[in-house]
Design a protein around this motif. Structure first.
Motif, PDB file in Angstrom:
ATOM      1  N   GLY A 139      10.635  35.054  25.117  1.00 13.36           N
ATOM      2  CA  GLY A 139      10.690  34.710  26.523  1.00 13.36           C
ATOM      3  C   GLY A 139      10.561  35.964  27.381  1.00 13.36           C
ATOM      4  N   GLN A 140      10.518  35.755  28.676  1.00 10.96           N
ATOM      5  CA  GLN A 140      10.313  36.869  29.596  1.00 10.96           C
ATOM      6  C   GLN A 140      11.598  37.644  29.859  1.00 10.96           C
ATOM      7  OE1 GLN A 140      10.687  33.750  30.481  1.00 10.96           O
ATOM      8  NE2 GLN A 140      12.013  33.665  32.289  1.00 10.96           N
ATOM      9  N   GLY A 141      12.720  37.083  29.469  1.00 10.63           N
ATOM     10  CA  GLY A 141      14.001  37.751  29.657  1.00 10.63           C
ATOM     11  C   GLY A 141      14.707  37.287  30.918  1.00 10.63           C
ATOM     12  N   THR A 142      16.008  37.227  30.851  1.00  9.10           N
ATOM     13  CA  THR A 142      16.816  36.871  32.014  1.00  9.10           C
ATOM     14  C   THR A 142      18.011  37.816  32.071  1.00  9.10           C
ATOM     15  OG1 THR A 142      17.958  35.040  33.155  1.00  9.10           O
ATOM     16  CG2 THR A 142      18.166  35.104  30.756  1.00  9.10           C
ATOM     17  N   LEU A 143      18.265  38.340  33.251  1.00  8.01           N
ATOM     18  CA  LEU A 143      19.286  39.367  33.416  1.00  8.01           C
ATOM     19  C   LEU A 143      20.667  38.739  33.569  1.00  8.01           C
ATOM     20  CD1 LEU A 143      20.090  42.341  33.851  1.00  8.01           C
ATOM     21  CD2 LEU A 143      19.598  42.005  36.290  1.00  8.01           C
ATOM     22  N   VAL A 144      21.591  39.246  32.780  1.00 11.01           N
ATOM     23  CA  VAL A 144      22.997  38.875  32.890  1.00 11.01           C
ATOM     24  C   VAL A 144      23.775  40.124  33.272  1.00 11.01           C
ATOM     25  CG1 VAL A 144      25.045  38.097  31.641  1.00 11.01           C
ATOM     26  CG2 VAL A 144      22.837  36.985  31.237  1.00 11.01           C
ATOM     27  N   THR A 145      24.478  40.064  34.372  1.00 14.13           N
ATOM     28  CA  THR A 145      25.272  41.194  34.844  1.00 14.13           C
ATOM     29  C   THR A 145      26.726  40.764  34.931  1.00 14.13           C
ATOM     30  OG1 THR A 145      23.412  42.024  36.155  1.00 14.13           O
ATOM     31  CG2 THR A 145      25.598  42.903  36.652  1.00 14.13           C
ATOM     32  N   VAL A 146      27.582  41.501  34.234  1.00 19.01           N
ATOM     33  CA  VAL A 146      29.011  41.196  34.232  1.00 19.01           C
ATOM     34  C   VAL A 146      29.732  42.320  34.963  1.00 19.01           C
ATOM     35  CG1 VAL A 146      31.040  40.638  32.846  1.00 19.01           C
ATOM     36  CG2 VAL A 146      28.750  40.009  32.033  1.00 19.01           C
ATOM     37  N   SER A 147      30.364  41.990  36.051  1.00 20.30           N
ATOM     38  CA  SER A 147      31.061  43.008  36.840  1.00 20.30           C
ATOM     39  C   SER A 147      32.527  43.099  36.409  1.00 20.30           C
ATOM     40  CB  SER A 147      30.981  42.654  38.322  1.00 20.30           C
ATOM     41  OG  SER A 147      31.638  41.426  38.583  1.00 20.30           O
ATOM     42  N   SER A 148      33.059  44.301  36.500  1.00 22.68           N
ATOM     43  CA  SER A 148      34.448  44.523  36.066  1.00 22.68           C
ATOM     44  C   SER A 148      35.419  44.306  37.209  1.00 22.68           C
ATOM     45  CB  SER A 148      34.598  45.934  35.516  1.00 22.68           C
ATOM     46  OG  SER A 148      34.201  46.879  36.473  1.00 22.68           O
ATOM     47  N   ALA A 200      23.122  42.832  30.179  1.00 23.33           N
ATOM     48  CA  ALA A 200      21.849  43.116  29.508  1.00 23.33           C
ATOM     49  C   ALA A 200      20.804  42.107  29.971  1.00 23.33           C
ATOM     50  CB  ALA A 200      22.008  43.022  27.987  1.00 23.33           C
ATOM     51  N   VAL A 201      19.581  42.379  29.600  1.00 28.28           N
ATOM     52  CA  VAL A 201      18.536  41.368  29.719  1.00 28.28           C
ATOM     53  C   VAL A 201      18.555  40.562  28.419  1.00 28.28           C
ATOM     54  CG1 VAL A 201      16.081  40.907  29.979  1.00 28.28           C
ATOM     55  CG2 VAL A 201      17.129  42.801  31.233  1.00 28.28           C
ATOM     56  N   TYR A 202      18.668  39.272  28.550  1.00 32.18           N
ATOM     57  CA  TYR A 202      18.737  38.383  27.391  1.00 32.18           C
ATOM     58  C   TYR A 202      17.377  37.731  27.172  1.00 32.18           C
ATOM     59  CZ  TYR A 202      23.773  38.917  27.063  1.00 32.18           C
ATOM     60  OH  TYR A 202      25.028  39.436  26.879  1.00 32.18           O
ATOM     61  N   TYR A 203      16.918  37.800  25.931  1.00 27.15           N
ATOM     62  CA  TYR A 203      15.610  37.268  25.565  1.00 27.15           C
ATOM     63  C   TYR A 203      15.761  36.120  24.577  1.00 27.15           C
ATOM     64  CZ  TYR A 203      13.763  41.634  27.503  1.00 27.15           C
ATOM     65  OH  TYR A 203      13.446  42.693  28.328  1.00 27.15           O
ATOM     66  N   CYS A 204      15.025  35.074  24.840  1.00 26.10           N
ATOM     67  CA  CYS A 204      14.949  33.960  23.906  1.00 26.10           C
ATOM     68  C   CYS A 204      13.819  34.252  22.906  1.00 26.10           C
ATOM     69  CB  CYS A 204      14.650  32.682  24.685  1.00 26.10           C
ATOM     70  SG  CYS A 204      14.501  31.191  23.690  1.00 26.10           S
ATOM     71  N   ASN A 205      14.007  33.821  21.687  1.00 24.90           N
ATOM     72  CA  ASN A 205      13.011  34.030  20.632  1.00 24.90           C
ATOM     73  C   ASN A 205      12.956  32.807  19.747  1.00 24.90           C
ATOM     74  OD1 ASN A 205      12.792  34.864  17.518  1.00 24.90           O
ATOM     75  ND2 ASN A 205      11.463  36.217  18.716  1.00 24.90           N
ATOM     76  N   CYS A 206      11.756  32.471  19.300  1.00 24.38           N
ATOM     77  CA  CYS A 206      11.680  31.419  18.294  1.00 24.38           C
ATOM     78  C   CYS A 206      10.470  31.639  17.402  1.00 24.38           C
ATOM     79  CB  CYS A 206      11.649  30.027  18.911  1.00 24.38           C
ATOM     80  SG  CYS A 206      10.095  29.510  19.639  1.00 24.38           S
ATOM     81  N   ASN A 207      10.537  31.099  16.220  1.00 25.93           N
ATOM     82  CA  ASN A 207       9.405  31.150  15.305  1.00 25.93           C
ATOM     83  C   ASN A 207       9.235  29.797  14.651  1.00 25.93           C
ATOM     84  OD1 ASN A 207      10.825  31.143  12.555  1.00 25.93           O
ATOM     85  ND2 ASN A 207      11.810  32.873  13.566  1.00 25.93           N
ATOM     86  N   GLY A 208       8.020  29.557  14.233  1.00 21.03           N
ATOM     87  CA  GLY A 208       7.734  28.265  13.624  1.00 21.03           C
ATOM     88  C   GLY A 208       6.280  28.148  13.292  1.00 21.03           C
ATOM     89  N   ARG A 209       5.760  26.936  13.374  1.00 21.02           N
ATOM     90  CA  ARG A 209       4.364  26.678  13.065  1.00 21.02           C
ATOM     91  C   ARG A 209       3.685  25.987  14.233  1.00 21.02           C
ATOM     92  NH1 ARG A 209       3.737  24.773   6.752  1.00 21.02           N
ATOM     93  NH2 ARG A 209       4.356  26.752   5.823  1.00 21.02           N
ATOM     94  N   LYS A 210       2.480  26.456  14.548  1.00 17.07           N
ATOM     95  CA  LYS A 210       1.694  25.859  15.617  1.00 17.07           C
ATOM     96  C   LYS A 210       0.927  24.666  15.084  1.00 17.07           C
ATOM     97  CE  LYS A 210      -0.650  28.630  18.252  1.00 17.07           C
ATOM     98  NZ  LYS A 210      -1.560  29.719  18.691  1.00 17.07           N
ATOM     99  N   SER A 211       0.696  23.705  15.948  1.00 18.33           N
ATOM    100  CA  SER A 211      -0.121  22.557  15.569  1.00 18.33           C
ATOM    101  C   SER A 211      -1.590  22.871  15.813  1.00 18.33           C
ATOM    102  CB  SER A 211       0.291  21.328  16.394  1.00 18.33           C
ATOM    103  OG  SER A 211       0.135  21.589  17.766  1.00 18.33           O
ATOM    104  N   GLY A 212      -2.467  22.074  15.245  1.00 20.51           N
ATOM    105  CA  GLY A 212      -3.888  22.303  15.428  1.00 20.51           C
ATOM    106  C   GLY A 212      -4.629  22.042  14.134  1.00 20.51           C
ATOM    107  N   PRO A 213      -5.945  22.303  14.155  1.00 21.02           N
ATOM    108  CA  PRO A 213      -6.747  22.082  12.941  1.00 21.02           C
ATOM    109  C   PRO A 213      -6.210  22.864  11.754  1.00 21.02           C
ATOM    110  CG  PRO A 213      -8.150  22.480  14.836  1.00 21.02           C
ATOM    111  CD  PRO A 213      -6.738  22.772  15.275  1.00 21.02           C
ATOM    112  N   MET A 214      -5.702  24.050  12.027  1.00 22.07           N
ATOM    113  CA  MET A 214      -5.078  24.861  10.989  1.00 22.07           C
ATOM    114  C   MET A 214      -3.660  25.192  11.446  1.00 22.07           C
ATOM    115  SD  MET A 214      -8.066  27.549   9.946  1.00 22.07           S
ATOM    116  CE  MET A 214      -6.917  28.383   8.853  1.00 22.07           C
ATOM    117  N   ILE A 215      -2.689  24.854  10.633  1.00 22.18           N
ATOM    118  CA  ILE A 215      -1.315  25.150  10.995  1.00 22.18           C
ATOM    119  C   ILE A 215      -1.048  26.629  10.773  1.00 22.18           C
ATOM    120  CG2 ILE A 215       1.094  24.707  10.451  1.00 22.18           C
ATOM    121  CD1 ILE A 215       0.340  21.863   9.745  1.00 22.18           C
TER     122      ILE A 215
END
Length: 122
Positions: A113-122, A91-106
């Motif tokens: 992420g953009q995804g990275t392909l993992v291929t498993v051959s039999s 599959a294409v594996y995607y990284c994900n995260c959530n949180g709070r951004k810094s700045g004048p207002m949080i």
């Protein structure tokens, strides 16, 4: 902006191992949950594993005992160690995260992420 950069995908034989890594960067105040999702051809994106800032983990039943998720809070990175890989893990594996951004207002954020392909051959 918050960005995710993934690495580590590739081609591996069934039974082999692979390690995925993901690094978050940008205007980050804090990250709550980091995780990995995957999307196989013709299928919907599905959760693989997540980990909270406190280290609590959650895995899809299909990967329990084979995959291990870990994170480095100081470096804002998350990794997925995949073992005993099966062709159905391809599959294409995607990284994900959530949180709070810094700045004048949080503000909350969630990014993919953009995804990275993992291929498993039999």
């Amino acid at each position: 902006q918050v960005q995710l950069v993934e690495s580590g995908g590739g081609l591996v034989q069934a039974g082999g191992s692979l390690r995925l890594s993901c690094a978050a960067s940008g205007s980050i105040f804090s990250i709550n949950v980091m995780g990995w999702y995957r999307q196989a051809p013709g299928k919907q994106r599905e959760l693989v594993a997540t980990i909270t800032s406190g280290g609590s983990t959650n895995y899809a039943d299909s990967v329990k005992g084979r995959f291990t998720i870990s994170r480095d809070n100081a470096k804002n990175t998350v990794s997925l160690q995949m073992g005993s890989l099966l062709p159905e893990d391809t599959a294409v594996y995607y990284c994900n995260c959530n949180g709070r951004k810094s700045g004048p207002m949080i503000r909350n954020f969630e990014v993919w992420g953009q995804g990275t392909l993992v291929t498993v051959s039999s």
